[in-house]
Design an enzyme around this catalytic site. Structure first.
Site, PDB file in Angstrom:
ATOM      1  N   SER A 280      11.596  65.086 102.667  1.00 17.58           N
ATOM      2  CA  SER A 280      10.646  65.903 101.910  1.00 17.58           C
ATOM      3  C   SER A 280       9.283  65.251 101.756  1.00 17.58           C
ATOM      4  O   SER A 280       8.297  65.943 101.473  1.00 17.58           O
ATOM      5  CB  SER A 280      11.215  66.211 100.520  1.00 17.58           C
ATOM      6  OG  SER A 280      11.531  65.006  99.836  1.00 17.58           O
ATOM      7  N   GLY A 315      15.413  66.555 101.538  1.00 21.29           N
ATOM      8  CA  GLY A 315      16.772  66.169 101.191  1.00 21.29           C
ATOM      9  C   GLY A 315      17.550  65.495 102.299  1.00 21.29           C
ATOM     10  O   GLY A 315      18.698  65.097 102.090  1.00 21.29           O
ATOM     11  N   ASN A 347      16.278  59.063 101.299  1.00 19.89           N
ATOM     12  CA  ASN A 347      17.589  59.619 100.948  1.00 19.89           C
ATOM     13  C   ASN A 347      18.751  58.821 101.532  1.00 19.89           C
ATOM     14  O   ASN A 347      19.913  59.146 101.267  1.00 19.89           O
ATOM     15  CB  ASN A 347      17.676  61.074 101.425  1.00 19.89           C
ATOM     16  CG  ASN A 347      16.627  61.947 100.766  1.00 19.89           C
ATOM     17  OD1 ASN A 347      16.428  61.889  99.553  1.00 19.89           O
ATOM     18  ND2 ASN A 347      15.922  62.745 101.560  1.00 19.89           N
ATOM     19  N   ASP A 466       8.026  63.446  89.761  1.00 13.70           N
ATOM     20  CA  ASP A 466       8.923  62.294  89.831  1.00 13.70           C
ATOM     21  C   ASP A 466       8.200  61.157  90.532  1.00 13.70           C
ATOM     22  O   ASP A 466       7.013  61.260  90.832  1.00 13.70           O
ATOM     23  CB  ASP A 466      10.224  62.661  90.558  1.00 13.70           C
ATOM     24  CG  ASP A 466       9.975  63.270  91.937  1.00 13.70           C
ATOM     25  OD1 ASP A 466       9.170  62.696  92.704  1.00 13.70           O
ATOM     26  OD2 ASP A 466      10.570  64.320  92.254  1.00 13.70           O
ATOM     27  N   HIS A 469       7.900  62.179  95.068  1.00  8.21           N
ATOM     28  CA  HIS A 469       7.180  63.268  95.728  1.00  8.21           C
ATOM     29  C   HIS A 469       5.745  63.368  95.221  1.00  8.21           C
ATOM     30  O   HIS A 469       5.503  63.351  94.008  1.00  8.21           O
ATOM     31  CB  HIS A 469       7.899  64.596  95.495  1.00  8.21           C
ATOM     32  CG  HIS A 469       9.298  64.599  96.002  1.00  8.21           C
ATOM     33  ND1 HIS A 469      10.383  64.319  95.192  1.00  8.21           N
ATOM     34  CD2 HIS A 469       9.790  64.813  97.250  1.00  8.21           C
ATOM     35  CE1 HIS A 469      11.492  64.385  95.908  1.00  8.21           C
ATOM     36  NE2 HIS A 469      11.157  64.675  97.162  1.00  8.21           N
TER      37      HIS A 469
END
Length: 503
Positions: A280, A315, A347, A466, A469
């Site tokens: 992402s 993701g 991830n 967050d 991102h």
């Protein structure tokens, strides 16, 4: 015996006649001489820039004439001759050949310095200046722009060739919606020499400036020219200039007009392809507060010569991008000459054997772990390094070029310093390239340095949701950093498709 001699004589005469006809039937050559606006670099679109000499052949019947583009970037009417570039052309000129001539962009430089020493005296007069050339170390008599131009024209005519003089193309400069002309300087001086020598003059400067004004500044900039460069044209700009030369020939009484194609079909250079794969922080996520840098990279690319496809998916890890078939879909489209930018890691630190089943084993080794994935069966999980090396190898097998990036840093700090990924995924990404090939760009370090220059408070605004991102502003900074890293990647020709927009 007499009959034999007669037949021999007739055969000999016929052979001479055929040879003479062959010479007369030889195709004339159109020679292009000038600077980088006629031929940029090697003539293959170096840095996305082209000269009109690269496209003029598409407007002429090349079954009847040959095209040779001998222009050289950085030269002036003076240095094209003092560097010995004109003499070999002059030696080869035949009666009926053509010489397309355009100089002026570099003639306004310094007459004498230790970098280029390429300037000429302004005007068309006979005045001179004696110098000890600081660049070449030679004593030199410098003449006017018109003197050098006249010399080329006269010498071409002395060989029976046909010179055609062009006013230099305009720069991408604007003043109240108008493009300044150069008829009070190099364009006007070129016209004066052409008139005095009785040769064809094409006011390419005015023709192209008028065409630019019809399109408007916004349509010209980034299309015919780039924001980084107001002098050199893109492929589209060079093709436009060539079309206007053809128009000028058609309006003239020059015999080269007889070789113009009635319905030319301009073919721009074939595009290359750039694919992005990742998570992402790269992807087009459709969320303003979670913008990947891949959303903004295209604005730093020459999209007249390269297509960009952002196949990154939020993701995903190096493991799941492969497991879900996303990589197979990309790989099936790859062909020789393509590029793949790949960035994974954010991830990969997730659970290996629990939903979302996206974690990879840490490190570079060949160890594996068997995992039962609920209803979808079992999976053999590998290390992060193993997955990255597979992407690299399989990209290379298609003839495409793999370029691995370390992941962008999170908004995490320790005593005023951004926490790097140099002890984990950043290092493993680099080692994957060292072991499997391709190129490595340390995006993690480059962005971290920029964050530290901006400071924690400014950077915090890039991360509204967050610590992973970024919003659009943060993604644009990251995209610019990617472009800068590619531009400095001298071993790969992907850098030739990049230009930096910093507005």
């Amino acid at each position: 015996m007499k009959a034999f001699k007669k037949i021999s004589f007739l055969l000999f005469f016929a052979l001479i006649l055929v040879n003479c006809m062959g010479v007369n039937a030889q195709k004339p050559t159109v020679y292009c001489v000038g600077d980088s606006t006629v031929k940029n670099g090697s003539g293959k679109g170096d840095g996305g820039l082209w000269g009109w000499g690269d496209f003029i052949g598409q407007f002429l019947d090349t079954t009847q004439v040959r095209i040779e583009n001998h222009a050289l970037g950085g030269t002036s009417s003076r240095t094209f001759q003092t560097k010995g570039l004109w003499q070999p052309i002059l030696d080869r000129l035949q009666k009926g050949d053509y010489v397309l001539i355009q100089f002026g962009h570099n003639d306004s430089g310094a007459l004498n310095d230790d970098s280029r020493a390429r300037g000429t005296i302004k005007g068309v007069g006979e005045e001179t200046e004696e110098i000890d050339n600081m660049l070449t170390g030679e004593h030199e008599i410098v003449h006017s722009y018109g003197w050098y131009l006249r010399k080329i024209v006269k010498e071409a005519k002395s060989k029976g060739a046909i010179p055609i003089v062009m006013a230099p193309i305009p720069r991408n400069d604007w003043n109240n919606g108008k493009v300044p002309r150069n008829m009070d300087s190099y364009g006007g001086w070129a016209k004066q020499i052409a008139q005095e020598e009785g040769v064809t003059f094409i006011n390419l400067n005015d023709k192209m400036a008028s065409a630019m004004e019809i399109k408007g500044q916004d349509a010209v900039t980034g299309n015919l020219f780039y924001k980084r460069d107001h002098t050199h044209t893109s492929a589209k700009g060079a093709a436009l200039a060539a079309s206007l030369i053809a128009e000028g020939l058609r309006e003239s009484d020059n015999s080269l007009k007889n070789y113009l194609l009635k319905n030319p079909k301009v073919k721009l250079p074939a595009k290359r392809n750039l694919y992005l794969i990742g998570d992402s922080t790269v992807a087009n996520n459709g969320q303003p507060t979670k913008s990947g840098w891949g959303m903004f990279l295209e604005q730093h690319l020459d999209t007249t010569r390269i297509n960009m496809y952002n196949k990154a998916r939020g993701g995903r890890s190096s493991r799941t991008f492969r497991y879900e078939g996303l990589w197979d879909a990309v790989k099936s489209q790859l062909k020789p000459g393509d590029f793949v930018l790949m960035q994974f890691g954010h991830n990969d630190g997730g659970h290996v054997d629990k939903p979302k089943y996206r974690g990879s084993l840490k490190g570079m080794g060949d160890e594996t772990q068997e995992v039962n994935r609920d209803s979808t069966g079992s999976e053999t999980v590998h290390t992060y390094g193993w997955y990255m090396k597979q992407y690299i190898k399989e990209t290379q097998e298609t003839g495409a070029t793999p370029i691995v990036l370390s992941m962008i840093p999170r908004n995490q700090w320790n005593e005023g310093q951004v926490i790097r990924a140099s002890e984990s995924y950043g290092t493993w990404a680099k080692e994957a390239v060292e072991q499997a090939g391709g190129y490595f760009l340390d995006l993690n370090e480059a962005v971290a340095q920029k964050y530290e220059q901006l400071g924690p408070d400014v950077v915090a605004a890039f991360f509204p949701d967050d610590h992973t991102h970024t919003n659009g502003e943060g993604a644009q900074l990251n995209a610019l950093t990617v472009a800068e890293l590619i531009e400095n990647l001298r071993q790969s020709d992907l850098r030739d498709f990049v230009f930096i927009r910093k507005e």
